[in-house]
Design a protein around this motif. Structure first.
Motif, PDB file in Angstrom:
ATOM      1  N   ALA A 154       0.911  -1.251   0.063  1.00  0.00           N
ATOM      2  CA  ALA A 154       0.015  -0.051   0.110  1.00  0.00           C
ATOM      3  C   ALA A 154       0.893   1.174  -0.006  1.00  0.00           C
ATOM      4  O   ALA A 154       0.547   2.066  -0.578  1.00  0.00           O
ATOM      5  CB  ALA A 154      -0.942   0.108   1.295  1.00  0.00           C
ATOM      6  N   ALA A 195      -7.117   5.221   1.029  1.00  0.00           N
ATOM      7  CA  ALA A 195      -7.367   4.679   2.212  1.00  0.00           C
ATOM      8  C   ALA A 195      -8.075   5.668   3.165  1.00  0.00           C
ATOM      9  O   ALA A 195      -8.906   5.467   4.142  1.00  0.00           O
ATOM     10  CB  ALA A 195      -6.022   4.673   2.970  1.00  0.00           C
ATOM     11  N   ALA A 231      -5.317   1.711   0.146  1.00  0.00           N
ATOM     12  CA  ALA A 231      -5.595   0.565   0.724  1.00  0.00           C
ATOM     13  C   ALA A 231      -5.434  -0.522  -0.348  1.00  0.00           C
ATOM     14  O   ALA A 231      -5.753  -0.633  -1.428  1.00  0.00           O
ATOM     15  CB  ALA A 231      -7.225   0.528   0.913  1.00  0.00           C
ATOM     16  N   TYR A 235      -5.531  -3.304   4.012  1.00  0.00           N
ATOM     17  CA  TYR A 235      -4.866  -2.594   4.765  1.00  0.00           C
ATOM     18  C   TYR A 235      -4.474  -1.287   4.262  1.00  0.00           C
ATOM     19  O   TYR A 235      -4.362  -1.133   3.103  1.00  0.00           O
ATOM     20  CB  TYR A 235      -3.544  -3.432   5.024  1.00  0.00           C
ATOM     21  N   ARG A 236      -4.418  -0.199   5.086  1.00  0.00           N
ATOM     22  CA  ARG A 236      -4.317   1.225   4.924  1.00  0.00           C
ATOM     23  C   ARG A 236      -2.973   1.929   5.445  1.00  0.00           C
ATOM     24  O   ARG A 236      -2.586   1.435   6.421  1.00  0.00           O
ATOM     25  CB  ARG A 236      -5.571   1.901   5.308  1.00  0.00           C
ATOM     26  N   GLU A 308      -8.039  -0.342   9.441  1.00  0.00           N
ATOM     27  CA  GLU A 308      -8.665   1.044   9.455  1.00  0.00           C
ATOM     28  C   GLU A 308      -7.489   1.999   9.468  1.00  0.00           C
ATOM     29  O   GLU A 308      -6.300   1.613   9.914  1.00  0.00           O
ATOM     30  CB  GLU A 308      -9.467   0.971  10.725  1.00  0.00           C
ATOM     31  N   ILE A 309      -7.964   3.284   9.139  1.00  0.00           N
ATOM     32  CA  ILE A 309      -6.718   4.106   9.041  1.00  0.00           C
ATOM     33  C   ILE A 309      -6.402   4.793  10.082  1.00  0.00           C
ATOM     34  O   ILE A 309      -5.231   5.604  10.391  1.00  0.00           O
ATOM     35  CB  ILE A 309      -7.021   5.361   7.906  1.00  0.00           C
TER      36      ILE A 309
END
Length: 372
Positions: A154, A195, A231, A235-236, A308-309
């Motif tokens: 990412a 993201a 993202a 996954y971010r 989550e970011i």
């Protein structure tokens, strides 16, 4: 990955049992994904009382997608699709828990609405409802190497998108246009999507945290601050950089940039296993405080990232706890001068021991003050 998901569910099952619950119901989307793999929107996960996956059920409104790019749930999980399209998977799952012989059910009270919580009690009045709390979020805190690999990809995508933008003509283009182009480039390079909403700030808007792009056009001599993230497989990560447009930077711009860079470096160098989260914040904040910028600073210096970011841990003045190995965090100090603009520098890093070279920097776009 099936074994990984099963092991995660068994760890959660142990925590639920230790809290006195025979079964657990996970409803928060990121937590469902962590324990079950990709799942349809609105799906919930019921963990039965026995070890293994025999009593575990992924409850969905619609069947999982057949598109490979969207991912599939853990193949060892039993999947149950609701008969009624307007039903609530959480409510149905509570009834299933009762039929499986559970007398108690731990739920994520911080995610359920009051109305849904009441509905669970109505459909299964013989089921004692407990609170699972943030048990799944705590399991998610430390990432395994597969998760870190997704974050690394990412970050590479975000670096590519930003690098290509910097090679284009920027003067005269609007913040909104640049933000949309960055998000398109993220997808072009293989991201699931951005993201979080991309932030582009120019001139007096630069350096503002979470700035929403406007129709202001880039002008020569502006600071340009960009914060974006990609993202990848859920996954971010995020990256933030500040540049000067079209000319050599003014003295005040150089001084402000050097100050924020020093603060960001202090925060990065403080990342180590066992370091207190508030001490990382303090290291970066002290540099800016000492230069007279105590007022108006962000409430935190950084935060965890993952599915989550914005995850735990929080790198903030009052944060409790210490950093563990393999925890990815951002370090993102900034200063905004009203009416003039400002600087933000933001990296995603993974906490590693000194013996392994210290924190692993995932976002590698240069932090040199470039004149574009």
């Amino acid at each position: 990955m099936s074994e990984v998901y099963a092991a995660r569910r068994d760890r959660l099952r142990e925590r639920a049992a230790a809290g006195g619950s025979a079964a657990a119901l996970v409803s928060r989307p990121a937590n469902v994904r962590y324990l079950a793999g990709a799942a349809p929107h609105g799906a919930v996960l019921l963990l039965g009382k026995g070890p293994g996956a025999e009593d575990d059920v992924l409850m969905c409104r619609v069947p999982p997608s057949e598109q490979p790019a969207e991912g599939r749930p853990d193949e060892s999980l039993r999947i149950q699709v609701l008969d009624a399209p307007g039903g609530d998977p959480a409510v149905v799952a509570a009834g299933v828990a009762l039929t499986l012989g559970a007398d108690s059910l731990a739920v994520e009270e911080h995610h359920l609405t009051v109305a849904r919580h009441r509905a669970l009690g109505s459909v299964a009045p013989g089921l004692r409802l407990g609170d699972l709390g943030s048990a799944v979020e705590q399991l998610r805190l430390v990432k395994d190497e597969d998760e870190i690999s997704c974050l690394r990809i990412a970050a590479e995508i975000a670096d590519q998108a930003l690098g290509e933008l910097l090679e284009s003509i920027l003067v005269g283009r609007t913040e909104r246009h640049l933000a949309l182009e960055l998000e398109r480039r993220l997808v072009d390079h293989g991201a699931d999507g951005p993201a979080f909403p991309t932030s582009v700030g120019t001139g007096p808007n630069s350096g503002r945290g979470a700035h929403r792009p406007t129709d202001r056009r880039v002008e020569e001599g502006d600071f340009l601050s960009v914060c974006l993230g990609a993202a990848y497989r859920g996954y971010r990560c995020e990256i933030g950089r500040t540049f000067v447009i079209g000319t050599s930077p003014a003295d005040w711009q150089i001084d402000l940039y050097d100050l924020v860079f020093a603060a960001q470096r202090a925060g990065r160098e403080s990342l180590a296993p066992g370091a207190e989260c508030r001490e990382v914040d303090r290291a970066a904040r002290h540099v800016l405080d000492s230069a007279g910028y105590a007022d108006g600073l962000a409430q935190l210096t950084g935060h965890g990232v993952g599915l989550e970011i914005d995850e735990e841990p929080q790198l903030a003045p009052a944060a409790m706890g210490k950093l563990d190995l393999c925890v990815p965090v951002t370090v993102e100090p900034g200063v905004h001068l009203p009416g003039r603009g400002g600087v933000r520098i933001d990296d995603t890093l993974v906490v590693r021991p000194e013996a392994d070279g210290g924190p692993e920097l995932l976002t590698i776009t240069t932090k040199e003050l470039l004149a574009l």
